[in-house]
Design an enzyme around this catalytic site. Structure first.
Site, PDB file in Angstrom:
ATOM      1  N   VAL A 119       0.830  -1.203   0.000  1.00  0.00           N
ATOM      2  CA  VAL A 119       0.000   0.000   0.000  1.00  0.00           C
ATOM      3  C   VAL A 119       0.872   1.264   0.000  1.00  0.00           C
ATOM      4  CG1 VAL A 119      -1.843   1.235   1.248  1.00  0.00           C
ATOM      5  CG2 VAL A 119      -1.825  -1.254   1.250  1.00  0.00           C
ATOM      6  N   THR A 120       2.097   1.139   0.513  1.00  0.00           N
ATOM      7  CA  THR A 120       2.996   2.290   0.629  1.00  0.00           C
ATOM      8  C   THR A 120       3.267   2.918  -0.739  1.00  0.00           C
ATOM      9  OG1 THR A 120       4.076   1.173   2.482  1.00  0.00           O
ATOM     10  CG2 THR A 120       5.271   3.022   1.475  1.00  0.00           C
ATOM     11  N   ASN A 121       3.255   4.242  -0.758  1.00  0.00           N
ATOM     12  CA  ASN A 121       3.558   4.975  -1.996  1.00  0.00           C
ATOM     13  C   ASN A 121       5.031   5.373  -2.098  1.00  0.00           C
ATOM     14  OD1 ASN A 121       1.170   5.244  -3.579  1.00  0.00           O
ATOM     15  ND2 ASN A 121       0.282   6.417  -1.890  1.00  0.00           N
ATOM     16  N   ARG A 152     -12.910   5.927  -6.163  1.00  0.00           N
ATOM     17  CA  ARG A 152     -13.059   7.387  -6.285  1.00  0.00           C
ATOM     18  C   ARG A 152     -13.842   7.741  -7.541  1.00  0.00           C
ATOM     19  NH1 ARG A 152      -6.928   8.453  -4.082  1.00  0.00           N
ATOM     20  NH2 ARG A 152      -7.557   8.832  -1.918  1.00  0.00           N
ATOM     21  N   HIS A 176      -0.573   4.306 -10.295  1.00  0.00           N
ATOM     22  CA  HIS A 176      -1.353   5.067  -9.314  1.00  0.00           C
ATOM     23  C   HIS A 176      -0.916   6.523  -9.416  1.00  0.00           C
ATOM     24  CE1 HIS A 176      -3.703   5.728  -5.829  1.00  0.00           C
ATOM     25  NE2 HIS A 176      -2.727   5.788  -4.962  1.00  0.00           N
TER      26      HIS A 176
HETATM   27  N1  APR Z   1       8.784  -0.539  10.138  1.00  0.00           N
HETATM   28  C1  APR Z   1       7.500  -0.515  10.582  1.00  0.00           C
HETATM   29  N2  APR Z   1       6.725   0.585  10.556  1.00  0.00           N
HETATM   30  C2  APR Z   1       7.261   1.702  10.075  1.00  0.00           C
HETATM   31  C3  APR Z   1       8.592   1.764   9.579  1.00  0.00           C
HETATM   32  C4  APR Z   1       9.362   0.570   9.630  1.00  0.00           C
HETATM   33  N3  APR Z   1      10.614   0.530   9.183  1.00  0.00           N
HETATM   34  N4  APR Z   1       8.824   3.038   9.155  1.00  0.00           N
HETATM   35  C5  APR Z   1       7.690   3.733   9.357  1.00  0.00           C
HETATM   36  N5  APR Z   1       6.744   2.942   9.912  1.00  0.00           N
HETATM   37  C6  APR Z   1       5.392   3.286  10.347  1.00  0.00           C
HETATM   38  C7  APR Z   1       5.308   4.654  11.045  1.00  0.00           C
HETATM   39  O1  APR Z   1       5.790   4.571  12.383  1.00  0.00           O
HETATM   40  C8  APR Z   1       3.808   4.941  10.961  1.00  0.00           C
HETATM   41  O2  APR Z   1       3.114   4.487  12.108  1.00  0.00           O
HETATM   42  O3  APR Z   1       4.503   3.432   9.243  1.00  0.00           O
HETATM   43  C9  APR Z   1       3.352   4.147   9.722  1.00  0.00           C
HETATM   44  C10 APR Z   1       2.818   5.035   8.602  1.00  0.00           C
HETATM   45  O4  APR Z   1       1.646   5.596   9.048  1.00  0.00           O
HETATM   46  P1  APR Z   1       1.146   7.081   8.671  1.00  0.00           P
HETATM   47  O5  APR Z   1       2.294   8.018   8.750  1.00  0.00           O
HETATM   48  O6  APR Z   1      -0.098   7.339   9.463  1.00  0.00           O
HETATM   49  O7  APR Z   1       0.794   6.954   7.117  1.00  0.00           O
HETATM   50  P2  APR Z   1      -0.589   6.441   6.474  1.00  0.00           P
HETATM   51  O8  APR Z   1      -1.491   7.599   6.286  1.00  0.00           O
HETATM   52  O9  APR Z   1      -1.067   5.257   7.211  1.00  0.00           O
HETATM   53  O10 APR Z   1      -0.074   6.016   5.010  1.00  0.00           O
HETATM   54  C11 APR Z   1       0.785   4.901   4.865  1.00  0.00           C
HETATM   55  O11 APR Z   1      -0.029   4.297   2.718  1.00  0.00           O
HETATM   56  O12 APR Z   1      -1.551   5.267   1.252  1.00  0.00           O
HETATM   57  C12 APR Z   1      -0.184   5.100   1.573  1.00  0.00           C
HETATM   58  O13 APR Z   1       0.832   7.144   0.769  1.00  0.00           O
HETATM   59  C13 APR Z   1       0.484   6.422   1.916  1.00  0.00           C
HETATM   60  O14 APR Z   1       2.723   5.550   1.832  1.00  0.00           O
HETATM   61  C14 APR Z   1       1.670   5.938   2.705  1.00  0.00           C
HETATM   62  C15 APR Z   1       1.128   4.696   3.414  1.00  0.00           C
END
Ligand code: APR
Length: 309
Positions: A119-121, A152, A176
């Site tokens: 899911v990460t971008n 959407r 995306h």
């Molecule tokens: N290991 C585990 N968790 C991690 C790591 C890691 N190495 N690095 C960062 N994280 C965690 C952060 O601590 C945080 O809790 O990933 C989480 C990301 O959460 P948010 O900042 O709330 O981001 P979110 O809105 O959930 O989006 C996550 O999904 O839709 C995509 O573009 C968006 O790439 C983003 C991802």
């Protein structure tokens, strides 16, 4: 029979909301993982304490230890950082690639038979990193983007025509983001293409709003990005896989010649079942659509090109 187990890496907005949906549907036990100590444990406990009220009995825990994720059927990866002011796109790619490589390596070692949902971008590039870090076959590495983009598009079509979203179907292809390719002639209301229901300029406006859907939410929220619809879209993929539903959903998958593209993750409709990607659902594109799709694939290729070795 043991209940299914889903690990969600990243206990932020998208991860915690996806975990909530999966647990509340009773679809699987959920393990929430984050690098921040206490965060996944706190959210996991809070979600577990909601269970008696909501009326489900899925087990949900939070942890910083991948040993707790062992034997997962699905691993959802939402960990990463958002783009910060002044940060270039390439810096974001490098940072999130490092995070995704590290978490996928650990999660895949603990659950060698799992299906990965990334899911990460930036999504398509992160799928490449995940496939490389896991060594998994393409059937078990899927990116969540198309379900969200088409949700959407469906929302905007339904609002425009004053009809229920339940009767709107939308078809999107490609990467995306900006280069997404909405296929309006296959986007329908009760089976009727929207190109027959709306003037061309309105169709174009809805397509553009869809391609900018993520940015529109970021602009409104000011801090953070969309998470309710991304989490719901992730849930739909998890549900299709665990219940072997053979849903036809747009997902980022590594193409092997389909749609004229080889070796790149790009969004296309696929049949999703217990095996993950069971079949690419190939359709014939018009020359204009094929050109837009190739432009989208070229944008993914460029991002993959800046990935750290
Ligand atoms: N290991 C585990 N968790 C991690 C790591 C890691 N190495 N690095 C960062 N994280 C965690 C952060 O601590 C945080 O809790 O990933 C989480 C990301 O959460 P948010 O900042 O709330 O981001 P979110 O809105 O959930 O989006 C996550 O999904 O839709 C995509 O573009 C968006 O790439 C983003 C991802």
């Amino acid at each position: 029979m043991a209940r299914n187990k889903v690990t969600v890496v990243g206990a932020g907005n998208v991860g915690a909301t996806a975990a909530q949906r999966i647990a509340e549907a009773g679809l699987a036990d959920v393990v929430l993982v984050d690098i921040v100590e206490g965060l996944p444990q706190g959210k996991g406990l809070d979600l577990a304490e909601a269970a008696p009220v909501v009326g489900h009995d899925a087990r949900i825990i939070g942890t910083n230890d991948y040993a707790d994720t062992a034997g997962s059927d699905i691993v959802v990866v939402t960990s990463g950082i958002a783009r910060k002011p002044g940060m270039s796109r390439d810096e974001l790619v490098a940072t999130n690639a490092g995070i995704v490589r590290s978490v996928v390596g650990q999660a895949a070692a603990a659950s060698p038979d799992a299906i990965l949902i990334i899911v990460t971008n930036p999504l398509d590039a992160m799928c490449h990193v995940a496939m490389d870090a896991s060594g998994f076959p393409r059937e078990r590495v899927l990116g969540m983007a198309g379900v969200l983009d088409s949700a959407r598009f469906r929302t905007f079509i339904a609002q425009e025509l004053g009809v229920s979203v339940a009767d709107v179907h939308a078809f999107v292809l490609g990467g995306h983001g900006d280069t997404m390719v909405p296929l309006s002639r296959y986007s329908t209301v009760a089976g009727v293409p929207i190109t027959e229901l709306l003037p061309a300029d309105r169709v174009r406006a809805l397509e553009e709003r869809t391609a900018n859907g993520g940015a529109e939410i970021v602009g409104l929220l000011k801090t953070g990005s969309a998470y309710y619809a991304p989490a719901a879209s992730t849930f739909e993929m998890v549900d299709a896989i665990l219940r072997d539903r053979k849903r036809v959903l747009p997902c980022a998958v590594r193409l092997a010649g389909e749609f004229g593209v080889d070796g790149l993750f790009v969004g296309v409709p696929v049949v999703l079942g217990r095996g993950g990607l069971e079949r690419v659902f190939e359709i014939r594109l018009t020359p204009d659509e094929q050109a837009a799709f190739e432009k989208s694939a070229a944008a993914v290729r460029e991002l993959v090109g800046v990935l750290p070795a």
